[in-house]
Design an enzyme around this catalytic site. Sequence first.
Site, PDB file in Angstrom:
ATOM      1  N   GLU A 226       2.310   4.343   9.349  1.00 30.83           N
ATOM      2  CA  GLU A 226       0.839   4.450   9.246  1.00 30.83           C
ATOM      3  C   GLU A 226       0.263   5.572  10.127  1.00 30.83           C
ATOM      4  O   GLU A 226      -0.804   5.429  10.730  1.00 30.83           O
ATOM      5  CB  GLU A 226       0.170   3.097   9.518  1.00 30.83           C
ATOM      6  CG  GLU A 226       0.509   2.091   8.426  1.00 30.83           C
ATOM      7  CD  GLU A 226      -0.283   0.823   8.480  1.00 30.83           C
ATOM      8  OE1 GLU A 226      -1.457   0.875   8.874  1.00 30.83           O
ATOM      9  OE2 GLU A 226       0.274  -0.228   8.120  1.00 30.83           O
TER      10      GLU A 226
ATOM     11  N   PRO B 248       8.925  10.564  -1.186  1.00 33.83           N
ATOM     12  CA  PRO B 248      10.138  11.147  -0.607  1.00 33.83           C
ATOM     13  C   PRO B 248       9.860  12.469   0.122  1.00 33.83           C
ATOM     14  O   PRO B 248      10.425  12.733   1.175  1.00 33.83           O
ATOM     15  CB  PRO B 248      11.042  11.353  -1.824  1.00 33.83           C
ATOM     16  CG  PRO B 248      10.599  10.301  -2.794  1.00 33.83           C
ATOM     17  CD  PRO B 248       9.126  10.121  -2.576  1.00 33.83           C
TER      18      PRO B 248
ATOM     19  N   PHE C 207       0.888  -1.177   0.000  1.00 30.03           N
ATOM     20  CA  PHE C 207       0.000   0.000   0.000  1.00 30.03           C
ATOM     21  C   PHE C 207       0.914   1.211   0.000  1.00 30.03           C
ATOM     22  O   PHE C 207       1.688   1.390   0.937  1.00 30.03           O
ATOM     23  CB  PHE C 207      -0.825  -0.081   1.291  1.00 30.03           C
ATOM     24  CG  PHE C 207      -1.778   1.039   1.571  1.00 30.03           C
ATOM     25  CD1 PHE C 207      -3.124   0.922   1.225  1.00 30.03           C
ATOM     26  CD2 PHE C 207      -1.369   2.182   2.244  1.00 30.03           C
ATOM     27  CE1 PHE C 207      -4.034   1.925   1.550  1.00 30.03           C
ATOM     28  CE2 PHE C 207      -2.267   3.191   2.555  1.00 30.03           C
ATOM     29  CZ  PHE C 207      -3.600   3.054   2.212  1.00 30.03           C
TER      30      PHE C 207
ATOM     31  N   LEU D  67       1.410   5.204  -0.151  1.00 34.53           N
ATOM     32  CA  LEU D  67       0.891   6.562  -0.042  1.00 34.53           C
ATOM     33  C   LEU D  67       2.078   7.523   0.080  1.00 34.53           C
ATOM     34  O   LEU D  67       2.161   8.544  -0.592  1.00 34.53           O
ATOM     35  CB  LEU D  67       0.018   6.620   1.224  1.00 34.53           C
ATOM     36  CG  LEU D  67      -0.850   7.809   1.506  1.00 34.53           C
ATOM     37  CD1 LEU D  67      -1.915   7.968   0.426  1.00 34.53           C
ATOM     38  CD2 LEU D  67      -1.563   7.625   2.868  1.00 34.53           C
TER      39      LEU D  67
ATOM     40  N   GLU E 102       2.228  11.649  16.734  1.00 37.86           N
ATOM     41  CA  GLU E 102       1.795  13.060  16.702  1.00 37.86           C
ATOM     42  C   GLU E 102       0.537  13.204  15.834  1.00 37.86           C
ATOM     43  O   GLU E 102      -0.402  13.917  16.193  1.00 37.86           O
ATOM     44  CB  GLU E 102       2.928  13.948  16.155  1.00 37.86           C
ATOM     45  CG  GLU E 102       4.132  14.074  17.090  1.00 37.86           C
ATOM     46  CD  GLU E 102       4.954  12.787  17.231  1.00 37.86           C
ATOM     47  OE1 GLU E 102       4.981  11.968  16.295  1.00 37.86           O
ATOM     48  OE2 GLU E 102       5.573  12.602  18.305  1.00 37.86           O
TER      49      GLU E 102
ATOM     50  N   ARG F  86      17.392 -15.305  36.539  1.00 36.47           N
ATOM     51  CA  ARG F  86      18.633 -14.570  36.798  1.00 36.47           C
ATOM     52  C   ARG F  86      18.767 -14.266  38.296  1.00 36.47           C
ATOM     53  O   ARG F  86      17.847 -13.680  38.900  1.00 36.47           O
ATOM     54  CB  ARG F  86      18.602 -13.270  35.987  1.00 36.47           C
ATOM     55  CG  ARG F  86      19.690 -12.298  36.305  1.00 36.47           C
ATOM     56  CD  ARG F  86      20.968 -12.664  35.610  1.00 36.47           C
ATOM     57  NE  ARG F  86      21.939 -11.589  35.708  1.00 36.47           N
ATOM     58  CZ  ARG F  86      23.219 -11.755  35.428  1.00 36.47           C
ATOM     59  NH1 ARG F  86      23.676 -12.944  35.033  1.00 36.47           N
ATOM     60  NH2 ARG F  86      24.057 -10.750  35.518  1.00 36.47           N
TER      61      ARG F  86
HETATM   62  N1  CAA Z   1     -12.303   7.505   6.868  1.00 37.37           N
HETATM   63  C1  CAA Z   1     -13.025   7.969   5.803  1.00 37.37           C
HETATM   64  N2  CAA Z   1     -12.869   9.224   5.312  1.00 37.37           N
HETATM   65  C2  CAA Z   1     -11.971  10.031   5.918  1.00 37.37           C
HETATM   66  C3  CAA Z   1     -11.207   9.607   7.021  1.00 37.37           C
HETATM   67  C4  CAA Z   1     -11.407   8.302   7.495  1.00 37.37           C
HETATM   68  N3  CAA Z   1     -10.722   7.829   8.541  1.00 37.37           N
HETATM   69  N4  CAA Z   1     -10.393  10.607   7.402  1.00 37.37           N
HETATM   70  C5  CAA Z   1     -10.643  11.638   6.573  1.00 37.37           C
HETATM   71  N5  CAA Z   1     -11.594  11.275   5.679  1.00 37.37           N
HETATM   72  C6  CAA Z   1     -12.206  12.117   4.640  1.00 37.37           C
HETATM   73  C7  CAA Z   1     -12.753  13.394   5.264  1.00 37.37           C
HETATM   74  O1  CAA Z   1     -14.081  13.196   5.733  1.00 37.37           O
HETATM   75  C8  CAA Z   1     -12.693  14.375   4.128  1.00 37.37           C
HETATM   76  O2  CAA Z   1     -13.788  14.171   3.283  1.00 37.37           O
HETATM   77  P1  CAA Z   1     -14.741  15.436   2.847  1.00 37.37           P
HETATM   78  O3  CAA Z   1     -13.811  16.376   2.130  1.00 37.37           O
HETATM   79  O4  CAA Z   1     -15.787  14.841   1.977  1.00 37.37           O
HETATM   80  O5  CAA Z   1     -15.244  16.025   4.118  1.00 37.37           O
HETATM   81  C9  CAA Z   1     -11.452  13.934   3.344  1.00 37.37           C
HETATM   82  O6  CAA Z   1     -11.204  12.563   3.722  1.00 37.37           O
HETATM   83  C10 CAA Z   1     -10.243  14.767   3.674  1.00 37.37           C
HETATM   84  O7  CAA Z   1      -9.969  14.572   5.039  1.00 37.37           O
HETATM   85  P2  CAA Z   1      -9.101  15.578   5.916  1.00 37.37           P
HETATM   86  O8  CAA Z   1      -9.680  16.961   5.765  1.00 37.37           O
HETATM   87  O9  CAA Z   1      -9.005  15.013   7.264  1.00 37.37           O
HETATM   88  O10 CAA Z   1      -7.692  15.563   5.181  1.00 37.37           O
HETATM   89  P3  CAA Z   1      -6.331  16.099   5.713  1.00 37.37           P
HETATM   90  O11 CAA Z   1      -5.488  16.415   4.546  1.00 37.37           O
HETATM   91  O12 CAA Z   1      -6.578  17.173   6.725  1.00 37.37           O
HETATM   92  O13 CAA Z   1      -5.722  14.791   6.436  1.00 37.37           O
HETATM   93  C11 CAA Z   1      -4.391  13.662   8.096  1.00 37.37           C
HETATM   94  C12 CAA Z   1      -5.063  14.938   7.561  1.00 37.37           C
HETATM   95  C13 CAA Z   1      -5.375  12.992   9.050  1.00 37.37           C
HETATM   96  C14 CAA Z   1      -3.177  14.128   8.822  1.00 37.37           C
HETATM   97  C15 CAA Z   1      -4.006  12.648   7.014  1.00 37.37           C
HETATM   98  O14 CAA Z   1      -3.251  13.249   6.001  1.00 37.37           O
HETATM   99  C16 CAA Z   1      -3.191  11.495   7.622  1.00 37.37           C
HETATM  100  O15 CAA Z   1      -3.752  10.545   8.172  1.00 37.37           O
HETATM  101  N6  CAA Z   1      -1.847  11.573   7.501  1.00 37.37           N
HETATM  102  C17 CAA Z   1      -0.976  10.466   7.891  1.00 37.37           C
HETATM  103  C18 CAA Z   1      -0.717   9.636   6.677  1.00 37.37           C
HETATM  104  C19 CAA Z   1      -0.217   8.280   7.020  1.00 37.37           C
HETATM  105  O16 CAA Z   1      -0.695   7.623   7.941  1.00 37.37           O
HETATM  106  N7  CAA Z   1       0.735   7.819   6.230  1.00 37.37           N
HETATM  107  C20 CAA Z   1       1.287   6.495   6.331  1.00 37.37           C
HETATM  108  C21 CAA Z   1       0.932   5.721   5.089  1.00 37.37           C
HETATM  109  S1  CAA Z   1       1.511   4.089   5.204  1.00 37.37           S
HETATM  110  C22 CAA Z   1       2.525   3.900   3.844  1.00 37.37           C
HETATM  111  O17 CAA Z   1       2.506   4.635   2.927  1.00 37.37           O
HETATM  112  C23 CAA Z   1       3.507   2.797   3.916  1.00 37.37           C
HETATM  113  C24 CAA Z   1       3.110   1.436   4.169  1.00 37.37           C
HETATM  114  O18 CAA Z   1       3.844   0.549   3.829  1.00 37.37           O
HETATM  115  C25 CAA Z   1       1.853   1.058   4.831  1.00 37.37           C
END
Ligand code: CAA
Length: 384
Positions: free
Chosen positions: A363, A128, A123, A125, A367, A268
């Site tokens: 994930e 860099p 997955f 997202l 913070e 121990r």
């Molecule tokens: N479920 C469903 N919808 C959601 C949601 C959720 N949990 N959270 C937000 N949304 C929706 C919102 O309702 C909003 O929809 P509308 O515009 O229709 O109202 C839309 O998504 C935008 O949401 P936000 O305004 O909250 O967006 P934001 O830009 O302010 O997001 C954030 C803020 C919460 C910090 C988010 O960017 C975030 O979670 N950041 C961390 C990212 C992360 O966890 N990255 C790790 C990825 S893992 C990876 O890539 C590697 C791997 O191997 C797994």
Amino acid sequence: MDFDLSEEQVMIRRMVRDFGEREIVPVIREYDRAARFPWEIIAKMGPLGLMGAPVPEAYGGMGLDYLTYAIVVEELGWADTSLRTTVSVHSSLGELSILRYGTEEQRQKYLPRLASGEIIASFSLTEPNVGSDASGMQTIAEPDGDGWILNGSKMWVTSGGICGLAIVFAQTNRSLGTKGITAFIVEPDTPGFRREEMHGKLGLRSSSTAEFVFDDCHIPGENLLGKVGDGFKIAMASLDNGRLGIAAGCVGLAQACIDASVKYARERKQFDRPIGSFQLIQDMIVQMVMETEAARFLVYRAAHLKDKGARNTRECSIAKLYASEVAKRAADRAIQIHGSYGYSDEYPVERFYRDARADTIYEGSSEIQKLIIGRHTLGLDAFV
Ligand code: CAA
């Protein structure tokens, strides 16, 4: 409120614990030392259903509910966090995203192969220059005939180097903000797709972490996941599942720290008695026990809400934040209890400590979890 697990849940927990004790714990140090992906263990997990625990039986999985799936992940976390990371990204972020957002054709095509462990899901997202601020991603997808052309790069992709399927997020219309992001299913042999394993990690050494590069990579139209513009919501909702998986794994890891520490503290001897009889050692162990129990209940509650179909973003973030910090503290205390022995890989707590360090970062860092919980509590958003 019923705190008892069902007979089936108790049996599944026992099955995964037995598997961990027999097939993972005795060999995992060597995989960690060699930074080698444990394909041999994965091959044994497939037939037991452990690569498709939450996938419905109709698609070749075990069809477990979230709570039972959390117990499976907890027990894998008890045995090894690298392997748990592979499985929880594969199931929570890969299989469950395809199950929920995929077309029937995509489910039929991919879920049986994922659930059997024949292929592993990733997955992607993060990029860099884009981590916490996920919607600022720079990877773009432009329409091209009946499909899309992908350009950009992704980083820190769990299982990226070995996956047979990647869920990739890209901008399809930058002017629409979070509504201009779309999700795609990418098969790694697609021309224009390159991946490179990332080396030098502090922990999680027997899991794969890779960088992806898309260079005019053509994705067929049928590989769109969900609708155009729904990618950010898919990512966020999937991350709720992912964070629950990490939290469950952290409970298992903290429990492993307790078990190792109790065993060592009873064996121990210093000053002619087991070090476990000293109050300061007992204090550390009691802190670990108390915090781990609390984390377990937070995980089970979040899983229960998911099973009820209730909103759970806040609860998944609370569980992830608390359980990951607990695992980190438990691993730190476990090293302290083991003294110098804990500082070498003669004992597993050294690996627990290195692995636990990732849990408060990937994930969504601690913070970010706090700011998500904060906006649910105050109704004020730190991100606008
Ligand atoms: N479920 C469903 N919808 C959601 C949601 C959720 N949990 N959270 C937000 N949304 C929706 C919102 O309702 C909003 O929809 P509308 O515009 O229709 O109202 C839309 O998504 C935008 O949401 P936000 O305004 O909250 O967006 P934001 O830009 O302010 O997001 C954030 C803020 C919460 C910090 C988010 O960017 C975030 O979670 N950041 C961390 C990212 C992360 O966890 N990255 C790790 C990825 S893992 C990876 O890539 C590697 C791997 O191997 C797994």
